[in-house]
Design a protein around this motif. Sequence first.
Motif, mmCIF file in Angstrom:
data_model
loop_
_atom_site.group_PDB
_atom_site.id
_atom_site.type_symbol
_atom_site.label_atom_id
_atom_site.label_comp_id
_atom_site.label_asym_id
_atom_site.label_seq_id
_atom_site.Cartn_x
_atom_site.Cartn_y
_atom_site.Cartn_z
ATOM 1 N N LYS A 89 62.422 64.610 64.147
ATOM 2 C CA LYS A 89 62.177 63.934 63.519
ATOM 3 C C LYS A 89 63.326 63.010 62.724
ATOM 4 O O LYS A 89 63.343 62.147 62.601
ATOM 5 N N TYR A 125 56.949 63.035 70.845
ATOM 6 C CA TYR A 125 57.044 62.048 69.432
ATOM 7 C C TYR A 125 56.835 60.464 69.428
ATOM 8 O O TYR A 125 57.958 60.251 70.935
ATOM 9 N N SER A 251 50.705 65.801 57.444
ATOM 10 C CA SER A 251 50.528 63.859 58.379
ATOM 11 C C SER A 251 49.905 63.059 57.096
ATOM 12 O O SER A 251 49.381 63.708 55.731
ATOM 13 N N GLU A 279 52.387 60.982 61.493
ATOM 14 C CA GLU A 279 53.435 61.894 60.470
ATOM 15 C C GLU A 279 53.507 60.502 58.988
ATOM 16 O O GLU A 279 53.738 59.358 58.839
#
Length: 352
Positions: A89, A125, A251, A279
Amino acid sequence: MQPRKPRAPWWRPDRYQPRREDLLARSRMQRALRDFFDAMDFLEVDTPALQVSPGLEPHLQAFRTELRGPHPDDRRPVFLHTSPEFAMKKLLVAGLPRIYQLSHVFRNAERSTTHHPEFSMLEWYRVREGYEALIEDCRGLLRATLRASGHDRFRRGGLEADPFAPWQILTVAEAFETYAGIDLLATAPDPHAPDVALLDRQSAAIGIPAREGDRWDDLFFRIFLEKIEPFLGVGAPTVLKDYPISMAALSRPKPEDGRLAERFELYVCGLELANAFGELTEPGVQRARFVADMDLKERLYGVRYPIDEDFLAALDHGLPESSGIALGFDRLVMLATGAADIEDVIWAPVAD
């Protein structure tokens, strides 16, 4: 969790030979998944296994070690990651739009026919795309890797699933109603603090009463494991979506229904294969969830792990709207080959 039976060392030729075809299928599947992501312009990345925080899921146990510098006093604890999520991320914040990684991850106190202390996780992702796009990714990925394996459907313990057939898309609430006759959302008048007593009123009627000290989550999982999970992904894969917001993990809430989270899990032949999120991007909310999870871990197991402050700083800098998913690659190979034990599809299992 079914325990493993003691077996001969993996390197013995008589142990390797029955595994050979499944291991070759694993290699073909690994090439196929890279071809699949490359064709969609995903960038393969490679992040460190050593992290300040191993991941903060309350029930996962991590491996801890010490990072030392050249000076005797330069030392600090670090952990082997349970998922590459935090590092990946950060790469999204850095500006990468589509990334994937096939990495080794580490989880202690887990060893069974479907769990291994070191295993391969596929994580990917998408920036500025909702979690529904990940469902389509899963369709394509499972079909491509199954073809590469040389088999025509997934198999496990007498169950079969055809990824080329229509998939079952089911909400968690629908699954509880269908398989257990329970109105799950009615047990959470406060969505962030569901009531175990309300769930017990319904679950006791199907022979699963709450035990002393049970939290709502404890009772949820007992019902799920006994009444629901064995029926998921039979005939075709099942996408189980829209988890209660109290089980959101990393989430975000669904914009159209704040009682639910943008989260789904993928099941094949009654086995959990993947976990996906729309996300969460708000650092304050994420910090509060981390603290609550570590408070729970400390109560249950007497340990807590550090929060990755650099990860929260990255969120504060600006994680774009994105979706992500983690898939157990060894389990995928098990399902494609019909292997009964995860160690049958790992080239060199961790020694007992």
